[in-house]
Design a protein around this motif. Structure first.
Motif, PDB file in Angstrom:
ATOM      1  N   GLY A 294       0.838  -1.210   0.000  1.00  0.00           N
ATOM      2  CA  GLY A 294       0.000   0.000   0.000  1.00  0.00           C
ATOM      3  C   GLY A 294       0.863   1.246   0.000  1.00  0.00           C
ATOM      4  N   LEU A 295       0.754   2.058  -1.040  1.00  0.00           N
ATOM      5  CA  LEU A 295       1.390   3.375  -1.021  1.00  0.00           C
ATOM      6  C   LEU A 295       0.307   4.422  -0.771  1.00  0.00           C
ATOM      7  CD1 LEU A 295       3.567   5.565  -1.560  1.00  0.00           C
ATOM      8  CD2 LEU A 295       3.034   5.377  -3.982  1.00  0.00           C
ATOM      9  N   GLU A 296      -0.792   4.265  -1.461  1.00  0.00           N
ATOM     10  CA  GLU A 296      -1.955   5.166  -1.447  1.00  0.00           C
ATOM     11  C   GLU A 296      -1.644   6.492  -2.139  1.00  0.00           C
ATOM     12  OE1 GLU A 296      -3.630   2.901  -0.633  1.00  0.00           O
ATOM     13  OE2 GLU A 296      -2.907   1.919   1.165  1.00  0.00           O
ATOM     14  N   CYS A 322      11.835  -6.346  -4.081  1.00  0.00           N
ATOM     15  CA  CYS A 322      10.996  -7.458  -4.554  1.00  0.00           C
ATOM     16  C   CYS A 322      11.415  -7.849  -5.964  1.00  0.00           C
ATOM     17  CB  CYS A 322       9.520  -7.058  -4.540  1.00  0.00           C
ATOM     18  SG  CYS A 322       8.831  -6.974  -2.891  1.00  0.00           S
ATOM     19  N   VAL A 323      11.585  -6.855  -6.834  1.00  0.00           N
ATOM     20  CA  VAL A 323      11.945  -7.148  -8.227  1.00  0.00           C
ATOM     21  C   VAL A 323      13.286  -7.887  -8.264  1.00  0.00           C
ATOM     22  CG1 VAL A 323      12.568  -6.109 -10.447  1.00  0.00           C
ATOM     23  CG2 VAL A 323      10.559  -5.282  -9.206  1.00  0.00           C
ATOM     24  N   LYS A 324      14.219  -7.444  -7.408  1.00  0.00           N
ATOM     25  CA  LYS A 324      15.541  -8.082  -7.363  1.00  0.00           C
ATOM     26  C   LYS A 324      15.424  -9.585  -7.110  1.00  0.00           C
ATOM     27  CE  LYS A 324      19.829  -7.932  -4.680  1.00  0.00           C
ATOM     28  NZ  LYS A 324      20.475  -7.305  -3.517  1.00  0.00           N
ATOM     29  N   TYR A 325      14.456  -9.965  -6.289  1.00  0.00           N
ATOM     30  CA  TYR A 325      14.310 -11.385  -5.947  1.00  0.00           C
ATOM     31  C   TYR A 325      13.207 -12.087  -6.754  1.00  0.00           C
ATOM     32  CZ  TYR A 325      17.767 -10.757  -2.386  1.00  0.00           C
ATOM     33  OH  TYR A 325      18.959 -10.513  -1.759  1.00  0.00           O
ATOM     34  N   GLY A 326      12.752 -11.437  -7.810  1.00  0.00           N
ATOM     35  CA  GLY A 326      11.781 -12.093  -8.699  1.00  0.00           C
ATOM     36  C   GLY A 326      10.371 -12.164  -8.122  1.00  0.00           C
ATOM     37  N   ILE A 327      10.051 -11.250  -7.214  1.00  0.00           N
ATOM     38  CA  ILE A 327       8.679 -11.190  -6.681  1.00  0.00           C
ATOM     39  C   ILE A 327       7.989 -10.005  -7.355  1.00  0.00           C
ATOM     40  CG2 ILE A 327       7.304 -10.703  -4.599  1.00  0.00           C
ATOM     41  CD1 ILE A 327       9.588 -12.009  -2.972  1.00  0.00           C
ATOM     42  N   ASN A 328       6.757 -10.225  -7.864  1.00  0.00           N
ATOM     43  CA  ASN A 328       6.055  -9.107  -8.514  1.00  0.00           C
ATOM     44  C   ASN A 328       5.269  -8.303  -7.503  1.00  0.00           C
ATOM     45  OD1 ASN A 328       6.986 -10.066 -10.887  1.00  0.00           O
ATOM     46  ND2 ASN A 328       5.002 -10.723 -11.681  1.00  0.00           N
ATOM     47  N   PRO A 329       5.633  -7.032  -7.281  1.00  0.00           N
ATOM     48  CA  PRO A 329       4.819  -6.252  -6.350  1.00  0.00           C
ATOM     49  C   PRO A 329       3.571  -5.696  -7.029  1.00  0.00           C
ATOM     50  CG  PRO A 329       6.992  -5.242  -6.717  1.00  0.00           C
ATOM     51  CD  PRO A 329       6.785  -6.269  -7.775  1.00  0.00           C
ATOM     52  N   LYS A 330       2.472  -5.632  -6.270  1.00  0.00           N
ATOM     53  CA  LYS A 330       1.293  -4.894  -6.736  1.00  0.00           C
ATOM     54  C   LYS A 330       1.146  -3.696  -5.809  1.00  0.00           C
ATOM     55  CE  LYS A 330      -3.655  -4.965  -7.543  1.00  0.00           C
ATOM     56  NZ  LYS A 330      -3.776  -4.377  -8.845  1.00  0.00           N
ATOM     57  N   VAL A 331       1.267  -2.516  -6.374  1.00  0.00           N
ATOM     58  CA  VAL A 331       1.262  -1.312  -5.539  1.00  0.00           C
ATOM     59  C   VAL A 331      -0.120  -0.662  -5.610  1.00  0.00           C
ATOM     60  CG1 VAL A 331       2.418   0.882  -5.098  1.00  0.00           C
ATOM     61  CG2 VAL A 331       3.708  -1.033  -6.075  1.00  0.00           C
ATOM     62  N   PHE A 332      -0.706  -0.407  -4.450  1.00  0.00           N
ATOM     63  CA  PHE A 332      -2.047   0.170  -4.405  1.00  0.00           C
ATOM     64  C   PHE A 332      -1.974   1.682  -4.209  1.00  0.00           C
ATOM     65  CE2 PHE A 332      -2.479  -4.219  -3.014  1.00  0.00           C
ATOM     66  CZ  PHE A 332      -3.518  -4.649  -3.824  1.00  0.00           C
ATOM     67  N   PHE A 351       4.326   9.129 -10.062  1.00  0.00           N
ATOM     68  CA  PHE A 351       5.032   7.999  -9.454  1.00  0.00           C
ATOM     69  C   PHE A 351       4.630   6.692 -10.161  1.00  0.00           C
ATOM     70  CE2 PHE A 351       5.344   4.499  -6.437  1.00  0.00           C
ATOM     71  CZ  PHE A 351       6.643   4.641  -5.974  1.00  0.00           C
ATOM     72  N   SER A 352       3.319   6.525 -10.353  1.00  0.00           N
ATOM     73  CA  SER A 352       2.830   5.286 -10.979  1.00  0.00           C
ATOM     74  C   SER A 352       3.391   5.141 -12.387  1.00  0.00           C
ATOM     75  CB  SER A 352       1.302   5.279 -11.054  1.00  0.00           C
ATOM     76  OG  SER A 352       0.773   5.518  -9.787  1.00  0.00           O
ATOM     77  N   ARG A 353       3.387   6.245 -13.131  1.00  0.00           N
ATOM     78  CA  ARG A 353       3.924   6.200 -14.505  1.00  0.00           C
ATOM     79  C   ARG A 353       5.405   5.822 -14.486  1.00  0.00           C
ATOM     80  NH1 ARG A 353       1.291  11.518 -16.125  1.00  0.00           N
ATOM     81  NH2 ARG A 353      -0.744  10.723 -16.709  1.00  0.00           N
ATOM     82  N   MET A 354       6.133   6.442 -13.564  1.00  0.00           N
ATOM     83  CA  MET A 354       7.574   6.187 -13.494  1.00  0.00           C
ATOM     84  C   MET A 354       7.823   4.693 -13.221  1.00  0.00           C
ATOM     85  SD  MET A 354      10.131   5.703 -11.118  1.00  0.00           S
ATOM     86  CE  MET A 354       9.600   6.290  -9.512  1.00  0.00           C
ATOM     87  N   ILE A 355       7.082   4.149 -12.272  1.00  0.00           N
ATOM     88  CA  ILE A 355       7.257   2.727 -11.916  1.00  0.00           C
ATOM     89  C   ILE A 355       6.883   1.838 -13.103  1.00  0.00           C
ATOM     90  CG2 ILE A 355       6.314   0.877 -10.427  1.00  0.00           C
ATOM     91  CD1 ILE A 355       8.257   2.705  -8.946  1.00  0.00           C
ATOM     92  N   GLN A 362       7.005  -6.264 -14.536  1.00  0.00           N
ATOM     93  CA  GLN A 362       7.472  -6.776 -13.235  1.00  0.00           C
ATOM     94  C   GLN A 362       6.691  -6.186 -12.054  1.00  0.00           C
ATOM     95  OE1 GLN A 362      11.263  -5.409 -14.582  1.00  0.00           O
ATOM     96  NE2 GLN A 362      12.250  -7.178 -13.645  1.00  0.00           N
ATOM     97  N   VAL A 363       6.089  -5.023 -12.269  1.00  0.00           N
ATOM     98  CA  VAL A 363       5.338  -4.389 -11.173  1.00  0.00           C
ATOM     99  C   VAL A 363       3.939  -4.057 -11.677  1.00  0.00           C
ATOM    100  CG1 VAL A 363       5.245  -2.420  -9.581  1.00  0.00           C
ATOM    101  CG2 VAL A 363       7.452  -3.362 -10.250  1.00  0.00           C
ATOM    102  N   ASP A 364       2.948  -4.372 -10.837  1.00  0.00           N
ATOM    103  CA  ASP A 364       1.568  -4.069 -11.192  1.00  0.00           C
ATOM    104  C   ASP A 364       1.153  -2.808 -10.430  1.00  0.00           C
ATOM    105  OD1 ASP A 364      -1.061  -4.084 -11.789  1.00  0.00           O
ATOM    106  OD2 ASP A 364      -1.535  -6.017 -10.854  1.00  0.00           O
ATOM    107  N   ILE A 365       0.990  -1.727 -11.156  1.00  0.00           N
ATOM    108  CA  ILE A 365       0.533  -0.489 -10.503  1.00  0.00           C
ATOM    109  C   ILE A 365      -0.455   0.167 -11.458  1.00  0.00           C
ATOM    110  CG2 ILE A 365       2.549   0.869 -11.324  1.00  0.00           C
ATOM    111  CD1 ILE A 365       2.319   2.442  -8.626  1.00  0.00           C
ATOM    112  N   ALA A 366      -1.664   0.471 -10.958  1.00  0.00           N
ATOM    113  CA  ALA A 366      -2.681   1.048 -11.843  1.00  0.00           C
ATOM    114  C   ALA A 366      -2.342   2.504 -12.107  1.00  0.00           C
ATOM    115  CB  ALA A 366      -4.044   0.941 -11.178  1.00  0.00           C
ATOM    116  N   LEU A 367      -2.512   2.929 -13.367  1.00  0.00           N
ATOM    117  CA  LEU A 367      -2.228   4.334 -13.665  1.00  0.00           C
ATOM    118  C   LEU A 367      -3.334   5.221 -13.097  1.00  0.00           C
ATOM    119  CD1 LEU A 367      -0.792   4.001 -17.256  1.00  0.00           C
ATOM    120  CD2 LEU A 367       0.449   4.524 -15.172  1.00  0.00           C
ATOM    121  N   LYS A 368      -4.509   4.656 -12.947  1.00  0.00           N
ATOM    122  CA  LYS A 368      -5.579   5.438 -12.309  1.00  0.00           C
ATOM    123  C   LYS A 368      -5.796   4.895 -10.893  1.00  0.00           C
ATOM    124  CE  LYS A 368     -10.437   6.573 -12.546  1.00  0.00           C
ATOM    125  NZ  LYS A 368     -10.714   5.871 -11.303  1.00  0.00           N
ATOM    126  N   PRO A 369      -5.577   5.730  -9.891  1.00  0.00           N
ATOM    127  CA  PRO A 369      -5.736   5.233  -8.511  1.00  0.00           C
ATOM    128  C   PRO A 369      -7.197   4.928  -8.175  1.00  0.00           C
ATOM    129  CG  PRO A 369      -4.821   7.485  -8.585  1.00  0.00           C
ATOM    130  CD  PRO A 369      -5.263   7.162  -9.955  1.00  0.00           C
TER     131      PRO A 369
END
Ligand code: B12
Ligand code: SF4
Length: 471
Positions: A294-296, A322-332, A351-355, A362-369
């Protein structure tokens, strides 16, 4: 007496094919005490109301327990009405996350409901069924609000269970776990209850409180071993609010899984401020494929305001680890939080766009919060009354359908924390999410044909929200 625990049909249920763990826990306790118990998971079965009625008509249960969250509350009231129409002598009991603070209001306005279980349901339901079986009053059953004649009686709170190891494993045999596994792959499990943080919008801590209770690593190991041996489970979804709220305990749980040589994959929810490389390494060894973080908001001012107690840097570092160890983060991420301006939201979007651009798949982050909605019992609810966002006369049990919510993709039956007016918010996201993304992708369209997908993607995603809630 026979008991049927159920989830309701309705359009929210379209998303969920999930073994209902809460009902599984209650069933296990009732079953252990010799009570005839069944579960009807209409939500996961995606039943129609017609099918639901048929099943209720066929059922010989005397007590019907309905699992209720804020989005499904009107479906739950409808279910209680149907049950009473079909069997006027049946007892209708509601429980679940919506019920913790809305009990009095619900019983006052929905005459077809006989009693409400507030909070943790296992032992309250057991005592309640035992009392009903003996035709006794519910006056001593802690955690229950009930109807007696014309009166509504609210019994004292039931203290949260101290020792979670006392609970039997959820009664997964009452439903076909295989069916859930086919559709959802992972099997839900819970190792701890509660979260010691106090984010203003959070509905979890209303139910479970701030005192976190942990199962012993041995108990966790026993359940996982049982799932592997009995059901061939190879993928678990750990539903704990925050797996690493106590990093030492989290390490011990990982060690237990490693020592038992359990060949599993898992999903975990973690906090960025408590993540260490040592723990990430262990998470990888136990098969963690996905970690929810959770970033929020990426605005430090808003993070402080919502009491998130994490920093943007901590989230960035956790993603990297997480990415370093092959774990996919989902950022909320969320938007329209108390005091939030478009400038704050732009920080989150940037921030979301940058990630997204740095890590791609490798990372799941929605562009629309997600838009902040109000759940009963949260600090956001109190704030909404104070700021006039919710009128003082608002009642959770009374009809509520805000069609405008649809334009920002939110269920019309739940109020938004309207810090910025919905129309303005929709225009902002349309401009930022659809137009800016499309423009960015058009610029680089020559690079790859796949870019076409990147233009269509956000547009479909945006417009799909208009058709989701079909009433
Ligand atoms: C896994 C999960 C899901 C899964 C599966 C849901 C399921 N079928 O179990 C999925 C991803 C599908 C999902 C979807 C949604 N979820 Co959800 N989910 C969770 C999560 C993380 C865990 C749920 C769980 O299994 N907990 C463990 C069990 C043991 O607890 P429990 O189910 O609450 O049951 C206990 C008590 O509530 C009570 N109880 C429950 N039911 C009943 C019934 C009776 C008769 C009785 C007596 C007692 C009782 O006793 C149980 C044992 O103590 C919780 C957060 C959390 N920490 O609980 C959010 C949570 C329940 N979800 C939430 C929401 C909002 C949703 C969605 C509406 C999200 C959305 N916008 O789409 C949808 C609704 C889906 C639906 N059809 O209802 C909110 C509910 C808040 C509220 N006030 O209603 C929570 C609390 C998270 C939050 N954001 O705050 N969710
Ligand atoms: S850290 Fe997560 S579970 Fe805990 S209070 Fe905040 S949002 Fe809720």
């Amino acid at each position: 007496m026979k008991v049927l625990l159920l989830t309701t049909p309705g359009n929210v249920s379209r998303q969920s094919v999930y073994f209902p763990l809460g009902l599984g826990y209650i069933s296990a306790i009732l079953e252990k005490h010799g009570i005839d118990i069944r579960i009807l998971d209409s939500a996961s079965e995606k039943s129609s109301w017609k099918e639901f009625k048929k099943k209720i008509t066929k059922s010989d249960a005397d007590i019907f327990g309905v699992a209720c969250n804020t989005h499904t509350r009107f479906d739950c009231f409808k279910a209680a009405r149907i049950i009473k129409e079909i069997n006027p002598n049946a007892k209708t009991i509601l429980g679940g996350p919506h019920m913790y603070t809305t009990d009095l209001d619900t019983l006052k306005n929905i005459p077809e409901i006989d009693a409400i279980v507030r909070g943790e349901g296992e032992f309250t339901m057991l005592e309640l069924v035992n009392k009903l079986e003996r035709n006794k009053s519910l006056k001593d059953v802690k955690g229950v609000t009930y109807r007696e004649g014309n009166r509504i009686i609210r019994n004292p709170e039931r203290p949260l269970m101290d020792n979670l190891d006392r609970l039997p494993f959820p009664a997964r045999h009452l439903l076909s776990l295989r069916k859930y596994q086919i559709q959802n792959q992972s099997v839900p499990v819970m190792f701890s209850r509660g979260c010691s943080m106090s984010c203003v919008f959070c509905g979890n801590r209303v139910m479970w409180g701030r005192r976190v209770r942990f199962r012993s690593p041995e108990s966790v190991g026993d359940e996982l071993e049982y799932l592997v041996n009995e059901y061939n489970v190879d993928f678990i979804n750990v539903l704990d609010d925050t797996f690493n709220i106590n990093p030492k305990w989290a390490m011990k749980v990982c060690d237990e899984i490693i020592n038992r040589k359990l060949d599993l994959k898992c999903r975990l929810r973690i906090r960025a401020d408590r993540l260490t490389e040592e723990l990430v390494k262990k998470m990888k060894i136990i098969g963690c494929k996905w970690a929810g973080i959770g970033l929020e908001s990426a605005s430090p001012r808003i993070l402080k305001r919502i009491r998130k107690l994490v920093t943007v840097d901590q989230v960035r570092d956790s993603i990297k680890l997480c990415v370093k160890y092959g774990i996919n983060p989902k950022v909320f991420t969320m938007a329209n939080l108390p005091g939030e301006t478009f400038e704050d939201m732009k920080m989150t979007l940037a921030f979301s766009r940058m990630i997204k651009r740095k890590y791609r798949e490798q990372v799941d982050i929605a562009l629309k919060p997600a838009i902040a909605v109000i759940y009963p019992g949260t600090d956001l609810e109190n704030l909404a009354y104070t700021k006039g966002i919710l009128p003082r006369k608002f009642r959770w049990s009374q009809q509520y359908y805000n069609l405008k919510n649809i334009i920002v993709g939110v269920d019309p039956r739940v109020p938004i924390y309207e810090n910025i007016r919905i129309e303005k918010l929709a225009a902002f996201f349309f401009k930022e999410h659809v137009i800016s993304e499309t423009f960015y992708n058009l610029k680089s369209i020559a690079i790859s044909k796949n870019k076409f997908r990147d233009i269509i993607g956000p547009t479909i995603h945006y417009f799909s929200r208009f058709i989701y809630w079909d009433g």
